[in-house]
Structures are given as C-alpha cells and as structure tokens.
Scaffold this motif. Structure first.
Motif, PDB file in Angstrom:
ATOM      1  N   ALA A 339       5.495  24.666  47.581  1.00 24.12           N
ATOM      2  CA  ALA A 339       5.795  24.778  46.010  1.00 24.12           C
ATOM      3  C   ALA A 339       6.718  23.419  46.013  1.00 24.12           C
ATOM      4  O   ALA A 339       6.781  22.777  45.107  1.00 24.12           O
ATOM      5  N   LEU A 340       7.535  22.952  46.480  1.00 19.44           N
ATOM      6  CA  LEU A 340       8.216  22.245  46.832  1.00 19.44           C
ATOM      7  C   LEU A 340       7.910  20.858  47.848  1.00 19.44           C
ATOM      8  O   LEU A 340       8.009  19.568  47.493  1.00 19.44           O
ATOM      9  N   VAL A 341       7.610  21.081  49.006  1.00 19.27           N
ATOM     10  CA  VAL A 341       7.178  19.877  49.771  1.00 19.27           C
ATOM     11  C   VAL A 341       6.175  19.225  49.306  1.00 19.27           C
ATOM     12  O   VAL A 341       6.029  18.408  49.305  1.00 19.27           O
ATOM     13  N   GLY A 342       5.290  19.657  48.940  1.00 17.44           N
ATOM     14  CA  GLY A 342       3.359  19.539  48.315  1.00 17.44           C
ATOM     15  C   GLY A 342       4.140  18.377  47.286  1.00 17.44           C
ATOM     16  O   GLY A 342       3.240  17.530  48.008  1.00 17.44           O
ATOM     17  N   PRO A 343       4.203  19.177  46.178  1.00 16.48           N
ATOM     18  CA  PRO A 343       4.950  17.853  44.904  1.00 16.48           C
ATOM     19  C   PRO A 343       5.249  17.003  45.792  1.00 16.48           C
ATOM     20  O   PRO A 343       5.369  14.902  45.219  1.00 16.48           O
ATOM     21  N   GLY A 344       6.374  17.042  46.411  1.00 17.78           N
ATOM     22  CA  GLY A 344       7.457  16.146  46.860  1.00 17.78           C
ATOM     23  C   GLY A 344       6.712  14.805  47.117  1.00 17.78           C
ATOM     24  O   GLY A 344       7.188  13.899  47.522  1.00 17.78           O
ATOM     25  N   LEU A 345       5.841  15.735  48.475  1.00 15.64           N
ATOM     26  CA  LEU A 345       5.207  14.468  49.336  1.00 15.64           C
ATOM     27  C   LEU A 345       4.340  13.342  47.976  1.00 15.64           C
ATOM     28  O   LEU A 345       4.076  11.846  48.503  1.00 15.64           O
ATOM     29  N   GLY A 378      11.063  12.130  45.241  1.00 15.80           N
ATOM     30  CA  GLY A 378      10.440  12.984  45.847  1.00 15.80           C
ATOM     31  C   GLY A 378      10.340  13.619  47.590  1.00 15.80           C
ATOM     32  O   GLY A 378      10.720  14.732  47.762  1.00 15.80           O
ATOM     33  N   ILE A 379      11.040  12.249  48.020  1.00 10.96           N
ATOM     34  CA  ILE A 379      11.665  12.857  49.329  1.00 10.96           C
ATOM     35  C   ILE A 379      12.667  14.486  49.687  1.00 10.96           C
ATOM     36  O   ILE A 379      12.979  14.909  50.454  1.00 10.96           O
ATOM     37  N   GLY A 380      13.913  14.194  48.259  1.00 14.22           N
ATOM     38  CA  GLY A 380      14.525  14.766  48.199  1.00 14.22           C
ATOM     39  C   GLY A 380      13.964  16.142  48.102  1.00 14.22           C
ATOM     40  O   GLY A 380      14.782  17.345  48.633  1.00 14.22           O
ATOM     41  N   CYS A 381      12.855  17.310  47.682  1.00 15.48           N
ATOM     42  CA  CYS A 381      12.501  17.909  47.655  1.00 15.48           C
ATOM     43  C   CYS A 381      11.530  18.150  49.118  1.00 15.48           C
ATOM     44  O   CYS A 381      10.853  19.482  49.189  1.00 15.48           O
ATOM     45  N   VAL A 382      11.497  17.291  50.069  1.00 14.83           N
ATOM     46  CA  VAL A 382      10.151  17.709  51.165  1.00 14.83           C
ATOM     47  C   VAL A 382      11.333  17.922  52.705  1.00 14.83           C
ATOM     48  O   VAL A 382      11.391  18.803  52.827  1.00 14.83           O
ATOM     49  N   LEU A 455       1.166   9.945  53.233  1.00 11.78           N
ATOM     50  CA  LEU A 455       2.038  11.183  52.611  1.00 11.78           C
ATOM     51  C   LEU A 455       1.105  12.361  51.912  1.00 11.78           C
ATOM     52  O   LEU A 455       0.842  13.065  51.757  1.00 11.78           O
ATOM     53  N   VAL A 456      -0.560  11.670  50.796  1.00 12.49           N
ATOM     54  CA  VAL A 456      -1.492  12.116  51.014  1.00 12.49           C
ATOM     55  C   VAL A 456      -1.708  13.644  51.002  1.00 12.49           C
ATOM     56  O   VAL A 456      -2.236  14.196  51.064  1.00 12.49           O
ATOM     57  N   VAL A 462       0.738  20.274  53.709  1.00 12.50           N
ATOM     58  CA  VAL A 462       1.094  21.574  53.084  1.00 12.50           C
ATOM     59  C   VAL A 462       0.530  22.088  52.290  1.00 12.50           C
ATOM     60  O   VAL A 462       0.730  23.690  53.051  1.00 12.50           O
ATOM     61  N   VAL A 463       0.017  21.982  52.086  1.00  6.68           N
ATOM     62  CA  VAL A 463      -0.907  22.644  50.420  1.00  6.68           C
ATOM     63  C   VAL A 463      -1.707  23.837  51.694  1.00  6.68           C
ATOM     64  O   VAL A 463      -1.811  24.915  50.876  1.00  6.68           O
TER      65      VAL A 463
END
Length: 484
Positions: A339-345, A378-382, A455-456, A462-463
């Motif tokens: 929930a963090l990594v996917g949206p972050g990317l 985005g990267i900070g959430c990855v 990244l997409v 990730v999802v």
C-alpha cells in the motif's frame, strides 16, 4: 566463545540507541553519496590528471563494480565477525582508500583508490543495515529507524551531487575524497562508544562463492556500461554480460550444494522479500537515470555551475526525506507494504513522465521542480517499507546477508539501470533530426520516459507479489535456526 555470546546482540542502553543510529546513518550516507560525489568533479580531475573522455567513466564504475560485487561477501563477513567490528573495519578501509584516491598522482591510482572505496563500502553497508535490524526491535521504533535509514539511503546520491559541487568549486576536486578521511575517523571513535557490541556467529565464509558472485555481477555491470559506446550487440557488451550470467548461474548452483552457503537461497525463496529487492532495484533505476540526465541538462545544455547543479537537486532530497521519515516510517507498521510501495512507484513514475516534455527552453520551476518533488515523494515511500520487508523474517544469523542483498539490489539497479538509460538517451539523440541541443534534450526525455515505464512495471509486481513475512519475523528472535 562466539557460540554463547553471539546468540543475541548486546543491546545498547536506551540513551545510546539513537546515537548509534546517528553513526549508522552517517556511515550509510558515506556509502551512498560516494556513488555520485565525484561526478561533478570529473571534468576538473580529468584536466588535472590528463586522462581522456573514453576512460573517465571508470572513476565512477570502479566504485560501483567493487561495491556491488563484494556486498554478499561483506554481508557474510558481517555475520561472522560481528556487525560493529565489520562496520569499523569498513570505515577504516574507506578512510584509507579515500586518502589514496584523493592524493592520486595518476589516473590509475585514482581508479585503484575508488575500487578500494567500493570494497570497503561492501563491508560497511550490510553491517549498518543489520545493526538497525538487530538494535530496534519494537515495531514503532523500528519504523522510525528504518525511516531515517531510508531517507539517508535514497537521498545520499543527491547529497553527493550537492556536496561534490561545493567542494569542487571552493576547495578543489581532491576534497571530494579527502572529506571521507575526516568523517570516517570521527565515526570510528563514536562507534566504539555507542554501537552495540556483538561477537558474530561461527559461520563459514565461502571465498569461492564470493569470487563467483563478484565476477558475475562485475561482468553484468561492465557489459551494460559498454553498451552506450558500442551498442548492445557488440562483443564488448555480449562477452562480459554472458560471462557474468554464467558465473552467477554457477554461484546459485554452488549455493544449493553447500551446507553453509554464502547466500542461503531461503533468503530469496520468500516471494515478498524477493519482490522487495526487485522494487528497490527498480526505484533506483529511475532515480539514478534522472540524476544522470538532469546533471547533463543543467551543465551541458543550460551551462550551470557545479554548485548550482547540486542546489537544483536539493528539493528532491527534501521530498525524499519528508516522505521517507514523515510518511512511510509512520505508516509501515499500520498498513500493508504494497500500500506504500506500489503507489510510491507510481508517483515517482509520474514525475519521470513529466520530464518527457523536457526541451532546451523548459523552465526549472514549471517542469523540472515538480518532477523532482514527485519523484522524491514517491521514492521515499518505496525504500523504507521495502528495506523493512527485505530484512524481516530472517534468521538473526542471516540478517547481514539479507541486508547485503538489499544493498546489492540498490547498487546493481543504479549501475545497470543508468547504463541502459544512457544507451537509450544516446540512441535517441543520434536519431533525432534538429539542432544539437534539441537532440541532446530529446535523448534525455526519451530515457526518462523509459525509466517511468520501468517504475510502472515495478508497481504492478509490487501489487501482485509484495507481502510481509510476518510469521517468520515473529519467530526469528526466539530461534537459533533458519526462519524458514
């Protein structure tokens, strides 16, 4: 002795844990920023030492090759010697190598010093990450600690660009290297006072596996690095690339037959952990590709100074730090990692997609700044949740190895990704019909578009696959065997 005292890392006093995190963070910052700190100093160093354009890339790749190739061996050595001892050895080697490179009278000595820096960093990085994992065990504090680490790890490259520009312009290019001598000496003294002591575990270190892994990763990175100049079908790309793949295959086969492998395949067997490694590598592809393209855009197309170039990246550093520590570290123990990594990317991909509109006349405030902020947020959430997943659910004796794989993913992603995107940029520039500056910027825009696509794709992985290893993580502190 080690069998009885190494069962648990000696916990530091509560008032020392956050001071220990400070030492760990500075050590990781040294590792991260030295991948880029000499970039803006290269033209000055080139004039001083008299090497040609064809060889200047080796000043950068000498560091990344030895770093990426030796990380697994460094992680295993960290488990064997103890994390504080391994970090101290790495800091000592890093300081000495920096002194050698800074005083280099010739190009060859400079490259040798950079390679020794990378080798020392390969011992520092996994020890630093393992120290966080073993020191901060309470979920909330662990999240904050990984938030600090994630902010440092993901912003170190930008800090390197800024610091390199300042030192080059006001102190001379050699101080981009000498500064590490001073910082390493201070951290060695501080570390002996605040880092938790541990004797390590009596695990064997397989040197043959270390050689196979080092040579294999070096072959891949070397092949990718030659593609920009010679094309993907060149023997200078195919020979080292294929040799690297064969050596890595031999490495994996060897691990299956060993009772004490350098890389326990159980570390990679967990789907969630493997996806976290992949997400880390893919995110670094985007950020390092952006650094390369925008650095050339600022200095070659716009004619900016090294200091102004470094300052132009500062908003991205702040965005990464705010996102990693202010958002991801607070949420990683409350929501699923994906929930963090996917949206972050996806947010970072949106920022890269903006740069596909880059032209020689594009304004910094209207296009580049928003793109930097989006990529940073985005990267900070990855990084923070990905690193948390990568180092959780592991046998305590294998934390160093798991940390080494996470750092290897970062380094291979930056090295191979930058080489691939540079090839995309060079090809697009060569095929463009128009003024040279427009062709150059067209190449940059095309490369950032390719990074956005990567990244997409990473967000989709990730999802689909990123899951925490919760049961193993809960059991790990109470077992002496494998977590699987």
């Amino acid at each position: 002795m080690a069998t009885t005292t190494a069962a648990a890392t000696a916990a530091p006093r509560a008032d020392h844990r956050w001071a220990a995190l400070g030492v760990i963070a500075v050590a990781q910052l040294m590792v991260a920023l030295d991948a880029t700190i000499v970039n803006v100093a290269l033209p000055t160093a080139q004039r001083a030492l008299g090497f040609d354009d064809a060889h200047r890339a080796y000043v950068v790749t000498a560091y990344t090759l030895s770093f990426a190739g030796l990380l697994l061996l460094g992680g295993k050595t960290s488990d064997r010697l103890g994390r504080r001892r391994a970090l101290t050895i790495g800091l000592t080697g890093f300081g000495l190598a920096s002194a050698l490179a800074g005083a280099a009278p010739t190009f060859e000595v400079l490259v040798a010093g950079r390679a020794l820096q990378g080798a020392s960093a390969a011992f520092m990085a996994p020890a630093a990450l393992a120290l966080i994992a073993s020191t901060f065990t309470e979920p909330r504090e662990r999240g904050k600690a990984f938030g600090v680490f994630g902010a440092v790890a993901s912003s170190g490259a930008v800090v390197g660009l800024l610091l390199g520009g300042i030192l080059t312009e006001y102190a001379g290019w050699r101080w981009c290297l000498y500064v590490n001598v001073v910082v390493a000496a201070v951290m060695i003294v501080a570390g002996r006072r605040v880092l938790p002591a541990d004797d390590g575990y009596p695990v064997p270190v397989d040197v043959v596996s270390g050689i196979l892994a080092t040579a294999g990763l070096a072959g891949l990175v070397l092949g990718a690095g030659e593609a920009a100049a010679h094309g993907w079908t060149s023997t200078r790309v195919l020979v080292p690339g294929l040799a690297g793949l064969c050596l890595l295959a031999a490495f994996l086969v060897r691990q299956r037959g060993l009772t004490a492998p350098l890389l326990p395949l159980s570390v990679l067997a967990d789907r969630g952990r493997a996806t976290a490694y992949a997400a880390t590598a893919i995110s670094v592809v985007g950020t390092f590709g952006m650094f390369l393209m925008l650095t050339y855009h600022f200095q070659v197309v716009l004619g900016w100074s090294p200091v102004r170039t470094g300052l132009a990246f500062l908003p991205m550093t702040l965005a990464v730090a705010g996102s990693s520590y202010g958002l991801a570290s607070r949420l990683m123990h409350r929501v699923a990692p994906r929930a963090l990594v996917g949206p972050g990317l996806l947010v970072a991909a949106t920022g890269l997609a903006l740069l596909t509109q880059l032209t020689p006349s594009s304004g910094y405030a209207t296009l580049i700044l928003p793109a930097e902020v989006l990529v940073g947020l985005g990267i900070g959430c990855v990084f923070t949740p990905s690193i948390g997943v990568a180092t959780s659910g592991v046998d305590p004796r294998q934390i160093g190895v798991a940390a080494a794989v996470a750092n290897t993913a970062m380094q291979v992603g930056s090295s191979v990704g930058t080489a691939v995107l540079n090839t995309v940029a060079v090809s697009a520039t060569r095929d463009f019909v128009g003024p040279p500056s427009a062709a150059l910027v067209h190449g940059f825009a095309t490369a950032t578009g390719a990074a956005a696509v990567a990244l997409v794709v990473g967000a989709g992985l990730v999802v689909a696959f990123l899951r925490p290893a919760a049961p193993a993580h809960a059991a790990a502190p109470h077992t002496s065997g494998g977590a699987k």
